[in-house]
Design an enzyme around this catalytic site. Structure first.
Site, PDB file in Angstrom:
ATOM      1  N   THR A  25       0.837  -1.215   0.000  1.00  0.00           N
ATOM      2  CA  THR A  25       0.000   0.000   0.000  1.00  0.00           C
ATOM      3  C   THR A  25       0.873   1.267   0.000  1.00  0.00           C
ATOM      4  O   THR A  25       0.521   2.261  -0.618  1.00  0.00           O
ATOM      5  CB  THR A  25      -0.968   0.049   1.204  1.00  0.00           C
ATOM      6  OG1 THR A  25      -0.223  -0.092   2.410  1.00  0.00           O
ATOM      7  CG2 THR A  25      -2.011  -1.046   1.118  1.00  0.00           C
ATOM      8  N   PHE A  32      -6.883  -5.128  -0.362  1.00  0.00           N
ATOM      9  CA  PHE A  32      -8.136  -5.781  -0.711  1.00  0.00           C
ATOM     10  C   PHE A  32      -9.358  -5.017  -0.221  1.00  0.00           C
ATOM     11  O   PHE A  32     -10.355  -4.920  -0.885  1.00  0.00           O
ATOM     12  CB  PHE A  32      -8.110  -7.170  -0.072  1.00  0.00           C
ATOM     13  CG  PHE A  32      -8.997  -8.156  -0.734  1.00  0.00           C
ATOM     14  CD1 PHE A  32      -8.868  -8.423  -2.076  1.00  0.00           C
ATOM     15  CD2 PHE A  32      -9.945  -8.841   0.003  1.00  0.00           C
ATOM     16  CE1 PHE A  32      -9.679  -9.349  -2.687  1.00  0.00           C
ATOM     17  CE2 PHE A  32     -10.761  -9.772  -0.603  1.00  0.00           C
ATOM     18  CZ  PHE A  32     -10.624 -10.033  -1.949  1.00  0.00           C
ATOM     19  N   ARG A  33      -9.204  -4.467   0.989  1.00  0.00           N
ATOM     20  CA  ARG A  33     -10.375  -3.884   1.637  1.00  0.00           C
ATOM     21  C   ARG A  33     -10.598  -2.416   1.340  1.00  0.00           C
ATOM     22  O   ARG A  33     -11.677  -1.900   1.609  1.00  0.00           O
ATOM     23  CB  ARG A  33     -10.220  -4.033   3.148  1.00  0.00           C
ATOM     24  CG  ARG A  33     -10.435  -5.437   3.594  1.00  0.00           C
ATOM     25  CD  ARG A  33      -9.232  -5.947   4.363  1.00  0.00           C
ATOM     26  NE  ARG A  33      -9.437  -7.345   4.704  1.00  0.00           N
ATOM     27  CZ  ARG A  33      -9.977  -7.738   5.833  1.00  0.00           C
ATOM     28  NH1 ARG A  33     -10.333  -6.871   6.743  1.00  0.00           N
ATOM     29  NH2 ARG A  33     -10.155  -9.012   6.062  1.00  0.00           N
ATOM     30  N   ILE A 100       0.484 -10.243  -6.051  1.00  0.00           N
ATOM     31  CA  ILE A 100       0.686 -10.597  -7.457  1.00  0.00           C
ATOM     32  C   ILE A 100       1.422  -9.474  -8.182  1.00  0.00           C
ATOM     33  O   ILE A 100       1.534  -9.493  -9.393  1.00  0.00           O
ATOM     34  CB  ILE A 100      -0.685 -10.855  -8.130  1.00  0.00           C
ATOM     35  CG1 ILE A 100      -1.598  -9.636  -7.957  1.00  0.00           C
ATOM     36  CG2 ILE A 100      -1.333 -12.100  -7.523  1.00  0.00           C
ATOM     37  CD1 ILE A 100      -2.904  -9.733  -8.724  1.00  0.00           C
ATOM     38  N   ASP A 101       1.932  -8.503  -7.400  1.00  0.00           N
ATOM     39  CA  ASP A 101       2.485  -7.301  -8.031  1.00  0.00           C
ATOM     40  C   ASP A 101       3.959  -7.409  -8.412  1.00  0.00           C
ATOM     41  O   ASP A 101       4.503  -6.517  -9.068  1.00  0.00           O
ATOM     42  CB  ASP A 101       2.248  -6.070  -7.136  1.00  0.00           C
ATOM     43  CG  ASP A 101       2.817  -6.237  -5.720  1.00  0.00           C
ATOM     44  OD1 ASP A 101       3.868  -6.892  -5.554  1.00  0.00           O
ATOM     45  OD2 ASP A 101       2.198  -5.701  -4.773  1.00  0.00           O
ATOM     46  N   HIS A 118      -0.274 -16.885  -4.861  1.00  0.00           N
ATOM     47  CA  HIS A 118      -1.430 -16.486  -5.681  1.00  0.00           C
ATOM     48  C   HIS A 118      -1.032 -16.078  -7.096  1.00  0.00           C
ATOM     49  O   HIS A 118      -1.804 -15.430  -7.798  1.00  0.00           O
ATOM     50  CB  HIS A 118      -2.201 -15.346  -5.010  1.00  0.00           C
ATOM     51  CG  HIS A 118      -2.889 -15.763  -3.750  1.00  0.00           C
ATOM     52  ND1 HIS A 118      -3.387 -14.869  -2.831  1.00  0.00           N
ATOM     53  CD2 HIS A 118      -3.175 -16.993  -3.242  1.00  0.00           C
ATOM     54  CE1 HIS A 118      -3.931 -15.529  -1.812  1.00  0.00           C
ATOM     55  NE2 HIS A 118      -3.805 -16.816  -2.027  1.00  0.00           N
ATOM     56  N   CYS A 126       0.667 -20.165 -21.164  1.00  0.00           N
ATOM     57  CA  CYS A 126      -0.276 -20.970 -21.947  1.00  0.00           C
ATOM     58  C   CYS A 126      -0.940 -21.965 -21.006  1.00  0.00           C
ATOM     59  O   CYS A 126      -0.276 -22.605 -20.190  1.00  0.00           O
ATOM     60  CB  CYS A 126       0.472 -21.705 -23.060  1.00  0.00           C
ATOM     61  SG  CYS A 126      -0.573 -22.933 -23.874  1.00  0.00           S
ATOM     62  N   CYS A 129       0.407 -25.753 -22.701  1.00  0.00           N
ATOM     63  CA  CYS A 129       1.815 -26.175 -22.677  1.00  0.00           C
ATOM     64  C   CYS A 129       2.647 -25.381 -21.682  1.00  0.00           C
ATOM     65  O   CYS A 129       3.809 -25.709 -21.439  1.00  0.00           O
ATOM     66  CB  CYS A 129       2.427 -26.087 -24.079  1.00  0.00           C
ATOM     67  SG  CYS A 129       2.822 -24.397 -24.592  1.00  0.00           S
ATOM     68  N   CYS A 154       1.406 -23.402 -29.330  1.00  0.00           N
ATOM     69  CA  CYS A 154       0.429 -24.479 -29.552  1.00  0.00           C
ATOM     70  C   CYS A 154      -0.978 -23.971 -29.839  1.00  0.00           C
ATOM     71  O   CYS A 154      -1.882 -24.757 -30.089  1.00  0.00           O
ATOM     72  CB  CYS A 154       0.430 -25.451 -28.372  1.00  0.00           C
ATOM     73  SG  CYS A 154      -0.425 -24.816 -26.916  1.00  0.00           S
TER      74      CYS A 154
HETATM   75  P1  NAD Z   1      -5.868  -7.900   2.836  1.00  0.00           P
HETATM   76  O1  NAD Z   1      -6.263  -6.676   2.059  1.00  0.00           O
HETATM   77  O2  NAD Z   1      -6.898  -8.840   3.264  1.00  0.00           O
HETATM   78  O3  NAD Z   1      -5.054  -7.429   4.121  1.00  0.00           O
HETATM   79  C1  NAD Z   1      -4.097  -6.428   4.069  1.00  0.00           C
HETATM   80  C2  NAD Z   1      -3.801  -6.029   5.510  1.00  0.00           C
HETATM   81  O4  NAD Z   1      -2.724  -5.112   5.499  1.00  0.00           O
HETATM   82  C3  NAD Z   1      -4.977  -5.350   6.190  1.00  0.00           C
HETATM   83  O5  NAD Z   1      -5.209  -5.973   7.432  1.00  0.00           O
HETATM   84  C4  NAD Z   1      -4.507  -3.885   6.359  1.00  0.00           C
HETATM   85  O6  NAD Z   1      -4.959  -3.315   7.555  1.00  0.00           O
HETATM   86  C5  NAD Z   1      -3.018  -4.050   6.375  1.00  0.00           C
HETATM   87  N1  NAD Z   1      -2.262  -2.904   5.849  1.00  0.00           N
HETATM   88  C6  NAD Z   1      -2.511  -2.174   4.735  1.00  0.00           C
HETATM   89  N2  NAD Z   1      -1.540  -1.263   4.547  1.00  0.00           N
HETATM   90  C7  NAD Z   1      -0.657  -1.406   5.560  1.00  0.00           C
HETATM   91  C8  NAD Z   1       0.552  -0.752   5.926  1.00  0.00           C
HETATM   92  N3  NAD Z   1       1.082   0.248   5.180  1.00  0.00           N
HETATM   93  N4  NAD Z   1       1.179  -1.153   7.051  1.00  0.00           N
HETATM   94  C9  NAD Z   1       0.676  -2.157   7.818  1.00  0.00           C
HETATM   95  N5  NAD Z   1      -0.459  -2.815   7.515  1.00  0.00           N
HETATM   96  C10 NAD Z   1      -1.113  -2.445   6.405  1.00  0.00           C
HETATM   97  O7  NAD Z   1      -4.734  -8.573   1.973  1.00  0.00           O
HETATM   98  P2  NAD Z   1      -4.220 -10.050   1.955  1.00  0.00           P
HETATM   99  O8  NAD Z   1      -4.178 -10.607   3.332  1.00  0.00           O
HETATM  100  O9  NAD Z   1      -2.989 -10.018   1.151  1.00  0.00           O
HETATM  101  O10 NAD Z   1      -5.335 -10.825   1.109  1.00  0.00           O
HETATM  102  C11 NAD Z   1      -5.953 -10.206   0.006  1.00  0.00           C
HETATM  103  C12 NAD Z   1      -5.879 -10.948  -1.321  1.00  0.00           C
HETATM  104  O11 NAD Z   1      -5.925 -10.007  -2.384  1.00  0.00           O
HETATM  105  C13 NAD Z   1      -4.611 -11.709  -1.528  1.00  0.00           C
HETATM  106  O12 NAD Z   1      -5.014 -12.931  -2.018  1.00  0.00           O
HETATM  107  C14 NAD Z   1      -3.813 -10.961  -2.597  1.00  0.00           C
HETATM  108  O13 NAD Z   1      -3.360 -11.869  -3.583  1.00  0.00           O
HETATM  109  C15 NAD Z   1      -4.804 -10.054  -3.273  1.00  0.00           C
HETATM  110  N6  NAD Z   1      -4.283  -8.669  -3.458  1.00  0.00           N
HETATM  111  C16 NAD Z   1      -3.019  -8.455  -3.919  1.00  0.00           C
HETATM  112  C17 NAD Z   1      -2.510  -7.150  -4.058  1.00  0.00           C
HETATM  113  C18 NAD Z   1      -1.102  -6.939  -4.538  1.00  0.00           C
HETATM  114  O14 NAD Z   1      -0.567  -7.778  -5.260  1.00  0.00           O
HETATM  115  N7  NAD Z   1      -0.442  -5.844  -4.144  1.00  0.00           N
HETATM  116  C19 NAD Z   1      -3.314  -6.075  -3.720  1.00  0.00           C
HETATM  117  C20 NAD Z   1      -4.634  -6.325  -3.268  1.00  0.00           C
HETATM  118  C21 NAD Z   1      -5.089  -7.628  -3.138  1.00  0.00           C
HETATM  119 ZN    ZN Z   2       0.908 -23.530 -25.550  1.00  0.00          ZN
END
Ligand code: NAD
Ligand code: ZN
Length: 241
Positions: A25, A32-33, A100-101, A118, A126, A129, A154
């Protein structure tokens, strides 16, 4: 870094790190939230819909290209850098991430030391393959044909390397993550709400094997009562330089 966290890391022999959306973040990727995050705006396309509907594939690709543009602009932050240093020091064999970033790799952690449970949004594979395709290449294909990209080798459906809803978890990655959790003596969970399974199980495996648990997160998690140290706040402040 918070002195208690620093002490526990110094005392540990092997540190396992698990990261969630919260580690990114500070780089500007909403978790996510967060209201308004891209995850709340889009209808979910699950794996079977993707595999059976050209319209769903086109829509999924549209989102992937949008995300690719965003990922091009983001940079790792103090939390990623702290983990990269821990791994470079040899104290931590790998970082397990739900993200996934690809920002752990961008921060300098070698690909083979990032366990992605994830998947990864920065490339595609693909579905038959397994041949790797770059997102830019997929975009060119779609723009040239108006159709969802197919494998250059393929001709089968190509899909982003992100694990979709309804898709099997990457078994090897998860098995590696479990082994690491069981082999460490300090398990560090950072920026994850610890509700999404199976990653939420990993700290429990570590505890069962006798490791200490540290949770660094903005808000409380269900596993806080089991942890040796809970730090509520910003990762960059608590774990960064
Ligand atoms: P989540 O959103 O459920 O939880 C993130 C947690 O981090 C929250 O509890 C939040 O309070 C805390 N948080 C946010 N910023 C913070 C900071 N700067 N310092 C401390 N805490 C902080 O995320 P999750 O547990 O990873 O699960 C969500 C799913 O969504 C995963 O499966 C993930 O693959 C996917 N997702 C990925 C990305 C990414 O790749 N960056 C982004 C969003 C969601
Ligand atoms: Zn292929």
């Amino acid at each position: 870094m918070h002195p208690e966290l620093s002490r526990l890391i110094d005392e540990a022999e092997t540190v396992a790190v698990l990261t969630g959306a919260g580690i990114s973040t500070e780089s500007g990727i909403p978790d996510f939230r967060s209201p308004g995050g891209i995850w709340s705006k889009f209808r979910i396309i699950d794996h079977s819909e993707f595999m059976t509907s050209e319209a769903a594939r086109l829509e999924d690709w549209r989102r992937r290209f949008f995300m690719e543009d965003q990922l091009g602009e983001v940079k790792p932050n103090r939390g990623h850098q702290m983990i990269a240093r821990l791994i470079a020091s040899g104290k931590s064999p790998a970082v397990i991430t739900q993200n996934i970033d690809g920002l752990h790799q961008v921060s300098g952690v070698p690909d083979e030391q990032v366990i992605e449970v994830h998947g990864n949004a920065r490339h595609a594979n693909c579905t038959f393959c397994g041949a790797r395709h770059e997102i830019a290449e997929c975009r060119q294909m779609l723009e040239a044909t108006g159709k969802a990209p197919v494998c250059r080798q393929c001709g089968s459906i190509v899909k982003s390397a992100v694990i979709m809803f309804g898709e099997a978890m990457p078994e090897k990655a998860f098995a590696r993550a479990v082994r690491l959790a069981e082999d460490c003596d300090l398990f560090l969970a950072m920026g994850t709400s610890l509700v999404v399974h199976p990653a939420a199980l990993l700290p429990k495996y570590a505890l069962r094997a006798g490791a200490k648990l540290v949770i660094v997160n903005r808000e409380a998690t269900e596993l806080d009562p089991l942890a040796d140290l809970v730090l509520n706040g910003e990762i960059g402040e608590l774990a960064g330089d």
